[in-house]
Design a protein around this motif. Structure first.
Motif, PDB file in Angstrom:
ATOM      1  N   ILE A 147      39.280  42.573  43.885  1.00 34.56           N
ATOM      2  CA  ILE A 147      40.620  42.982  44.322  1.00 34.56           C
ATOM      3  C   ILE A 147      41.521  41.753  44.413  1.00 34.56           C
ATOM      4  CG2 ILE A 147      41.953  43.975  46.232  1.00 34.56           C
ATOM      5  CD1 ILE A 147      39.551  45.771  46.821  1.00 34.56           C
ATOM      6  N   ILE A 194      42.058  48.965  41.198  1.00 31.48           N
ATOM      7  CA  ILE A 194      40.716  48.495  40.850  1.00 31.48           C
ATOM      8  C   ILE A 194      39.818  49.656  40.439  1.00 31.48           C
ATOM      9  CG2 ILE A 194      39.760  48.625  43.207  1.00 31.48           C
ATOM     10  CD1 ILE A 194      38.430  45.873  42.491  1.00 31.48           C
ATOM     11  N   PRO A 245      46.469  46.183  43.975  1.00 36.82           N
ATOM     12  CA  PRO A 245      45.150  45.954  43.378  1.00 36.82           C
ATOM     13  C   PRO A 245      44.051  46.805  44.012  1.00 36.82           C
ATOM     14  CG  PRO A 245      45.848  44.063  44.673  1.00 36.82           C
ATOM     15  CD  PRO A 245      47.022  44.964  44.559  1.00 36.82           C
ATOM     16  N   ALA A 246      44.159  47.092  45.306  1.00 36.11           N
ATOM     17  CA  ALA A 246      43.081  47.844  45.956  1.00 36.11           C
ATOM     18  C   ALA A 246      42.981  49.261  45.400  1.00 36.11           C
ATOM     19  CB  ALA A 246      43.307  47.886  47.467  1.00 36.11           C
ATOM     20  N   GLY A 261      37.228  47.566  38.114  1.00 35.94           N
ATOM     21  CA  GLY A 261      36.533  46.915  39.226  1.00 35.94           C
ATOM     22  C   GLY A 261      35.080  46.643  38.892  1.00 35.94           C
ATOM     23  N   ASN A 277      44.868  40.803  42.184  1.00 33.19           N
ATOM     24  CA  ASN A 277      46.092  40.368  42.833  1.00 33.19           C
ATOM     25  C   ASN A 277      46.599  39.079  42.190  1.00 33.19           C
ATOM     26  OD1 ASN A 277      48.133  40.597  44.723  1.00 33.19           O
ATOM     27  ND2 ASN A 277      47.070  39.213  46.140  1.00 33.19           N
TER      28      ASN A 277
END
Lengths: 303, 570, 311
Positions: free
Chosen positions: B137, B152, B148-149, B114, B141
Motif C-alpha cells: 500500500i 491495491i 492506494p488502500a 497487491g 502511494n
C-alpha cells in the motif's frame, strides 16, 4: 521471447533485392521440406494413397473377396501373411482394401464438411448482422448435440452404407471448422489490408475471394487433415454400432468389430491387421497435421 | 570497501539467436558501465539489440533460441553470467529489477496488483503476508496511485495504462534495488502520461539512490532522463558518452543522422535530413550541412483563400453503441466523433492530432465511409458523399485514398506487390491491359523510391519502410486528389519515418495532393501540416494554422499536450 | 449473478427450439415413416395404418411438432419400441451405473493428466517431454475399440485379473466389475488430455507476465504452479465442464462391452434394435445436458477470471 515488435523488421530479415518473390505458400513448403517427421509421414500417406488406388483398380490384392470356407480362421502363414477370416478370405488383402474405404470416408466426408463450414463461416463472419445470427444459431444448435449422438441419429435416419457415411460425416463435422472460419473472416474483414481494398473500391466478392480467402485457406488445409482422422475413427465406431458400410465391403471398422467374436477363439490377426493398417495411417496424418500447422503458421512454433 | 564508481560493468557481451535463416548476432562486443546513482540511456532503433542487452543483464533471454556466447557482466564484483541460477534469482527483483513496455500484458491478469507487489516482498524480504500487504500500500502511494488502500485490491484490467505502469514500477522498487532496468517503459503510453511516468522514475531514482538503465528508441525521452547515453546500431555500440556531449557534439555519423532526422517543434524545414545523408552504406561518414535546409514555403503556411475547398465536414458524428439492452435496444453510446466541423483546401495538409481514444482514427475512416457516419455531412468537392449509393461511392473512392498505420497489416500477404498496385487500376479500369497496368505499377515504384524489379515479390520480403512506400504507390495508382494518412509513419523507426515524410512532401508538390494527416506525434504533425485540428474526447478543441497552434495555443488541452513533449533535444 | 443466470437461460430458448426442430426434422421428416419402422418387417399395410393412427402420424406436421413439444416438456418421451419401457424411467435408472463408471474414471484421468502436463511444461523440450508427446500421438492413433478389445482379451480373458463382464447392482459389488472399464477409460483419456493440457500450459508460458515473474526472481516451479496454472484454469474449466454431459451419458462402448446397465449401453442397444424413440429422446436430453453445463462453465469463468463479470 519477443525482442522487437512485429511491426518493425529486423535488419537480418531484410532480404537482398535481387531475390525473386517467394510466396508464403512457398515459404511454408520449404519449411515443410526441411521437417523430417513431416516428410516421413507424407511419404507414408502417399504410400497409402497408392495402395488404395492399386487395390481399387484390382492390380494388387484382387483376392480380397475370395471366399474359401475350408481355410477359415487360418493363422498367419507364408501364403496368408495375416491369416484368414471366418470365410477364409485373406486378412492382408481385406485390410489393404479397407484403406480404400477409410480414405474415401476421410476425404469425401471431410471434404464435404470443409465446403459447408467454409461457406457458412465466410458468410457469417464477413457479412455479420442477421446472416451471422442465423448461422450462429444453426451451428450452435447442431453443436449442442454431442457429436457421437448426432452421427448416430443421422446414420439411423439416413441409413447406412459407404456413401451415407460420407454424407453423415460431411453434415455433422463442419461445425468446428465453421466456427474457426467465422472468427477468421470477422478478424480479417477489419484488417487494414481489407480496409485498403474497400477504400480502393473492391467489391464484396473481390474482398472475400481475392483477399480474405487466400489468407485463411491454410486453416482449411489444417482442419481438413485433422478431419480426415476424425472421419476414419468415426467409420470404425459406426461399423461397430452396425451403422457402417454395406456387409461385404472391406473396412477396418468391420474387421475390428468382428474381432469381438474372433478374440474369444484366439483369432487375433484380424484385429492386428486392421489396427496396424489404421495405426500407421492415422499416426502419419496426425504428425503431418502437426508439421503442417508449424509450417503454415510459424508464429505458433515452439508451442 | 568497494570504491568502484560503477555499479555494473558489461564487457564484450555477445548474444546470438538461432533462426530459420541461420545464426543471428543480435548483440556483438557490447561494453559499457552504469555508474552508481546515474541513469544510462540505451538508445537505438528496432533490431539494434538494445532490448537483448538489457535482458542479458537479467539473464532472461529465452534459450533456445537465444544464447549469450561471450562476455562478462560484473555486478558487485561477481560475473552475473556465471552465477548459479539460484543465486541469480536472488538478484532478480531484489537487487536488479525491470519494467517492460506493455504494462497490460506484463502483469498477471488473474491476480490483484497487491498480490503481485507483495509476492516480491515475501520472496526476497521474507515479510509476512500482512506486512507485505501493508508495504505494498505504501509503495502504491509512492508511485502516485490515489487511494492506494482501495486500489491495491484491483486487478490490472481495472486500471488505466499509466496506472498499470505505476504498479509495475512499485513492484520493481519494492525491494529497493540498486539497478532499475526500464525497457521502453513509456512507448505504449500517451505523451501526457509519458511525462508523468518519466518524472516519477526520476524522483524514485533520487529517493532510493538507484542506478537506472533506460532503454528507448526515442531520443527526446533519453534527453530528458539520462545522464549518459549509449547508442546502438545493428547489434553494436556506435557511440557512448555523457548525454550533453552526445546531443551537442555527436561523433558517429549514425548518431548525427538520428538526431537530425527527428522533426522538431522549433524548426520549419521543408524536408528532413535522413541518416543516409550522414552515413554511407558501409558506415563511412558523409559531409552534410544542416544549414542547407530551406524553410517551408511561407505561402503554404499562410492561409491562402484562393485554393478551392476540397473537403468540408459539417457536424459529423459517429456514435458506437456500447451496451445492448435486454431486448436489443441500445442504451448507451461511445461518442467517437462528436460534432466535428472541418475544412480542407486543395494542396494543403490538415493535421489531426490527439491522444489514443480521442476519435481521430474513427474520424479519418468516417470521412472515407469505411465507417458509416451517424449524423452530419461530408462534402467532397461539393458532393455530399454520405448520401451516395454504393456504385457512385465506388467511383468516388478513386479520388480519395487512405494510407494506414501498420504497413505489415495493410498489404495482403498472399499477393505480390505488383498485383497489389495493379488491383485498384483493374477495379477502376485504368490501363488497357495487364501489361499497361504493370508498366504503370513499375513507374509508380520508381516514384516512391523502390525498384521496378521488386514487383514480383511478396510483402513479407520487404522492410517496414519499403512496405509503407508500396502502400503509397498503391494509393497513387488511382491518381487520387485526396489522401488520408492514418498514423502512417507511427510504426516506423525515426530514420525511416523521415524518409517517408519527405516522400509524402515531394508527392504533394508533384501531384498537388491534399492530405489529412492523423497522428499522435505533435512534432511529426507540425512538420507536415499547414493547419492543425486538436481532438479530445471526440471533439475538435482547437483548430488553427500550424504555426499559431504551436506558438500560441489557446485551449488548455493543447497547452497540456505541448508541454508534455520531451524537451530533451532542441 | 442470478440476473446473469436468468438472462443466459433466456438466451438458451432459441437454441432449445433449434434442438427440438433438429430432432423433429431428423426423426419425423427425414427418417422415413416411423409407423413402417415401428411395425417391423413383417407387418401388413393394415397394421401399419393402425400404428399410424395410434401415433398420430396422419395429422399435419405442425400438429405433430406441437405434440412432440408437449411430450418433451412433460418429460414423456413415450415407450421404447423394443422393451416397451418408459424411456424417462430407463434414462433415470441408467444414470447411476453410468456415473459410477465415468465419474471415478474421469477424476483419476483429469488429476493424472493435468499433473503430467505440468511436469511436461516444466521440462519442456526435454527427452521426457518429447517421448511423452510421441507416445500420446501414437495412443491417439488407435481406435478406442482396440483398447477395449485388447484390454478385455489380455487383462480379463488371458490373465484373469478382472471379470470379463457383468454387473452387480449393489454398491459394494459393482466395483469388482468396474475395475477394468475404469482402467480402460483412463487409458483412453491419456493421449488427448495430456496433449491438450500441455498446449494450454505452453500457451501461457510465452506470455509477458511470465517474464515479469521471472524478473521478480521466482523459480520455474513457482511460476508454473502459481502464475501459469491460475491463468490456464480458464481453458481447463471449459474442457472439464464440457466433458460432464458425457459422464452422465456414460460410455457407449465401455458399457456395452462390459455389460454395465448405463445410458451408453442403452443407446447401443437402441441402435441395434432401431429403437427410434430412445435415440430421439437421448439426442434431445444430451443437448439439454450440454446446455446446462455450458451455463455452469460460464459461471465458473467468472470465478477464475476477474475480467469476466456476470451481469
Amino acid at each position: 521471447m519477443k525482442e522487437i515488435s512485429l511491426s518493425s523488421p529486423l535488419p537480418w530479415q531484410e532480404k537482398s533485392s535481387e531475390q525473386k518473390g517467394r510466396s508464403l505458400w512457398q515459404d511454408a513448403l520449404h519449411r515443410l521440406a526441411k521437417d523430417k517427421v513431416a516428410m516421413v509421414s507424407f511419404v507414408v500417406i502417399v504410400f497409402y494413397l497408392i495402395l488404395a488406388a492399386l487395390s481399387k483398380l484390382g492390380i494388387i490384392f484382387s483376392n480380397f473377396d475370395l471366399v474359401n470356407n475350408e481355410i477359415a480362421y487360418q493363422s498367419p502363414s507364408w501364403e496368408h501373411w495375416l491369416g484368414t477370416d471366418l470365410f477364409g478370405r485373406d486378412v492382408l488383402a481385406r485390410a489393404a482394401h479397407g484403406t480404400v474405404t477409410s480414405l474415401t470416408v476421410g476425404f469425401a466426408g471431410t471434404g464435404l464438411s470443409m465446403v459447408i463450414g467454409t461457406v457458412l463461416g465466410a458468410l457469417a463472419g464477413y457479412f455479420g448482422g442477421k446472416m451471422d445470427e442465423a448461422i450462429v444459431w444453426f451451428y450452435t444448435t447442431i453443436d449442442t448435440v454431442p457429436y457421437i449422438l448426432l452421427v448416430i441419429a443421422f446414420s439411423m435416419v439416413i441409413g447406412s452404407g459407404l456413401n451415407t457415411i460420407c454424407l453423415v460425416i460431411g453434415l455433422t463435422f463442419w461445425v468446428n471448422h465453421c466456427r474457426v472460419m467465422r472468427a477468421e473472416f470477422m478478424k480479417h474483414r477489419d484488417r487494414e489490408y481489407v480496409q485498403s481494398a474497400v477504400s480502393l473500391g473492391a467489391s464484396h466478392l473481390r474482398r472475400i475471394f481475392i483477399h480474405i480467402l487466400p489468407n485463411v485457406s491454410h486453416l482449411v488445409l489444417i482442419n481438413f487433415s485433422l478431419g480426415v482422422v476424425t472421419a476414419i475413427m468415426s467409420e470404425v465406431m459406426l461399423s461397430y454400432l452396425g451403422l457402417g458400410v454395406e456387409p461385404g465391403v472391406p473396412s477396418w471398422g468391420m474387421m475390428i468389430s468382428d474381432a469381438k467374436l474372433e478374440l474369444s477363439r484366439q483369432v487375433w490377426w484380424g484385429l492386428a491387421g486392421a489396427t496396424g493398417f489404421m495405426f500407421f495411417l492415422v499416426l502419419s496424418l496426425i504428425l503431418f497435421n502437426d508439421a503442417l500447422r508449424d509450417a503454415l503458421d510459424p508464429k505458433l512454433k515452439n508451442k | 570497501m568497494n570504491s568502484n564508481p560503477n555499479l555494473i560493468e558489461i564487457e564484450n557481451l555477445a548474444v546470438e539467436f538461432k533462426t530459420d535463416e541461420g545464426l543471428v548476432h543480435a548483440a556483438k562486443n557490447i561494453s559499457f558501465s552504469i555508474p552508481k546513482g546515474k541513469t544510462v540511456g540505451l538508445v537505438g532503433e528496432s533490431g539494434s539489440g538494445k532490448s537483448i542487452t538489457s535482458l542479458a543483464i537479467m539473464r532472461l533471454i529465452a534459450s533456445p533460441p537465444g544464447k549469450i556466447t561471450n562476455g562478462k557482466i560484473l555486478f558487485d564484483q561477481k560475473n552475473l553470467l556465471t552465477l548459479p541460477e539460484a543465486e541469480m534469482r536472488k538478484v532478480r527483483g531484489n537487487r536488479i529489477s525491470m519494467i517492460f513496455q506493455e504494462p497490460m500484458t506484463s502483469l498477471n491478469p488473474v491476480f490483484t496488483v497487491g498480490d503481485q507487489i507483495s509476492e516480491t516482498l515475501i520472496l526476497h524480504q521474507k515479510l509476512s503476508k500482512k506486512a507485505a500487504w501493508e508495504k505494498s500500500i505504501d509503495l502504491l502511494n509512492q508511485v502516485g496511485i490515489p487511494k492506494p488502500a482501495e486500489r491495491i485490491k484491483s486487478y490490472p484490467h481495472e486500471m488505466s495504462g499509466g496506472q498499470r505502469q505505476r504498479v509495475m514500477i512499485a513492484m520493481a522498487i519494492a525491494c529497493e534495488p540498486e539497478l532499475l532496468i526500464a525497457d521502453e517503459p513509456t512507448t505504449a503510453l500517451d505523451v501526457t502520461i509519458q511525462k508523468q511516468i518519466l518524472e516519477l522514475l526520476a524522483n524514485l531514482k533520487e529517493k532510493y539512490k538507484m542506478s537506472m538503465l533506460f532503454i528507448t528508441h526515442d531520443l527526446g525521452v533519453i534527453g530528458d532522463i539520462a545522464d549518459e547515453v549509449v547508442v546502438m546500431y545493428k547489434g553494436n555500440i556506435v557511440e557512448k558518452g555523457p548525454a550533453t556531449n552526445i546531443f551537442s557534439k555527436p561523433q558517429h555519423p549514425y548518431t548525427k543522422g538520428l538526431l537530425a532526422c527527428r522533426p522538431s517543434l522549433d524548426r520549419n524545414p521543408n524536408r528532413l535530413p535522413v541518416v543516409s545523408d550522414f552515413m554511407s552504406e558501409d558506415g563511412k561518414e558523409k559531409p552534410y550541412d544542416m544549414s542547407q535546409l530551406k524553410q517551408k514555403k511561407t505561402n503554404r503556411v499562410s492561409s491562402d483563400e484562393q485554393n478551392p475547398v476540397v473537403l468540408e465536414i459539417k457536424n459529423l458524428k459517429k456514435y458506437f453503441p456500447l451496451k445492448k439492452g435486454f431486448l436489443g435496444g441500445t442504451q448507451s453510446y461511445v461518442k467517437a466523433v462528436d460534432d466535428v466541423t472541418l475544412k480542407v483546401r486543395r494542396g494543403r495538409t490538415l493535421g489531426l492530432v490527439g491522444e489514443s481514444g480521442c476519435g481521430k482514427t474513427t474520424l479519418g475512416r468516417t470521412i472515407l465511409r469505411l465507417v458509416e457516419p451517424s449524423e452530419g455531412s461530408i462534402l467532397y468537392n461539393g458532393t455530399n458523399i454520405t448520401s451516395l449509393d454504393r456504385e457512385s461511392m465506388r467511383g468516388m473512392r478513386r479520388k480519395m485514398q487512405i494510407i494506414f498505420q501498420d504497413p505489415y497489416a495493410s498489404l495482403n500477404p498472399r499477393m505480390t506487390i505488383g498485383a497489389a498496385i495493379a488491383e485498384p487500376m483493374y477495379i477502376h479500369n485504368i490501363g488497357k491491359n495487364k501489361k499497361e497496368r504493370s508498366d504503370i505499377a513499375a513507374s509508380l515504384m520508381k516514384k516512391v523510391g523502390l525498384e521496378a524489379s521488386m514487383l514480383n515479390r511478396y510483402p513479407h520480403e520487404f522492410s517496414g519502410g519499403q512496405r509503407q512506400r508500396v502502400c503509397i504507390a498503391r494509393a497513387l495508382a488511382v491518381r487520387p486528389e485526396f489522401i488520408i494518412c492514418d498514423e502512417s509513419v507511427s510504426a516506423l523507426d525515426v530514420s525511416i519515418q523521415a524518409q517517408i515524410l519527405n516522400l509524402l512532401f515531394d508527392l504533394q508538390d508533384e501531384f498537388n495532393l491534399t492530405y489529412v494527416f492523423i497522428s499522435h506525434d505533435l512534432a511529426v504533425v507540425k512538420f507536415i501540416s499547414d493547419d492543425i485540428a486538436v481532438m479530445y474526447n471526440g471533439k475538435v478543441v482547437e483548430y488553427n494554422d500550424a504555426i499559431s497552434i504551436y506558438e500560441n495555443p489557446q485551449h488548455d488541452y493543447t497547452k497540456k499536450l505541448l508541454s508534455a513533449i520531451p524537451k530533451g533535444i532542441s | 449473478m442470478f440476473k446473469y443466470i436468468f438472462r443466459r437461460t433466456i438466451y438458451m430458448v432459441p437454441i432449445l427450439f433449434g434442438v427440438t426442430l433438429l430432432t423433429f426434422t431428423l426423426f419425423h421428416v427425414v427418417g422415413g415413416d416411423p409407423a413402417v419402422l415401428a411395425a417391423g418387417k413383417h407387418a401388413t399395410p393394415e397394421q401399419i395404418e393402425l400404428i399410424r393412427q395410434s401415433l398420430g402420424l396422419n395429422r399435419p406436421l405442425y400438429v405433430q411438432y406441437f405434440q412432440f413439444l408437449h411430450q418433451i416438456f412433460t418429460l414423456d418421451f413415450g415407450r421404447s419400441w423394443s422393451s416397451r419401457q418408459n424411456i424417462w424411467t430407463m434414462f433415470t435408472q441408467g444414470v447411476g451405473p453410468s456415473l459410477s463408471l465415468t465419474l471415478p474414471a474421469f477424476l483419476i484421468a483429469e488429476v493424472l493428466t493435468i499433473s503430467l502436463a505440468l511436469l511436461l511444461a516444466r521440462w519442456r523440450d526435454s527427452l521426457f517431454d518429447r517421448v511423452t508427446k510421441i507416445t500420446c500421438l501414437a495412443m491417439l492413433s488407435l481406435s478406442s475399440l482396440v483398447y477395449i478389445l485388447w484390454g478385455q482379451y489380455v487383462l480379463a480373458y488371458k490373465w484373469d485379473i478382472f471379470p470379463i463382464s457383468g454387473w452387480d447392482p449393489s454398491w459394494a459389488g459393482r466395483w469388482e466389475f468396474l475395475g477394468l472399464p475404469i482402467v480402460i477409460f483412463v487409458l483412453l483419456s491419456l493421449g488427448s488430455n495430456i496433449l491438450f493440457f500441455r498446449t494450454v500450459f505452453l500457451d501461457e508460458i510465452y506470455h509477458d507476465y511470465v517474464r515479469t515473474a521471472r524478473a521478480k526472481g521466482l523459480n520455474e516451479s513457482g511460476i508454473l504452479f502459481k502464475h501459469v496454472l491460475r491463468n490456464a484454469m480458464i481453458p481447463i474449466i471449459t474442457r472439464v465442464v464440457q466433458e460432464m454431459p458425457f459422464l452422465i451419458l456414460g460410455s457407449l462402448l465401455l458399457e456395452s462391452f462390459f455389460g454395465i446397465p448405463g445410458i451408453g449401453g442403452l443407446v447401443v442397444l437402441a441402435i441395434q434394435n432401431a429403437d427410434f424413440p430412445v435415440i430421439k429422446a437421448m439426442t434431445f436430453l444430451s443437448a439439454v445436458l450440454y446446455m446446462i453445463f455450458q451455463l455452469i462453465s460460464d459461471v465458473l469463468y467468472a470465478v477464475v477470471d476477474p475480467k469476466i463479470q456476470l451481469r
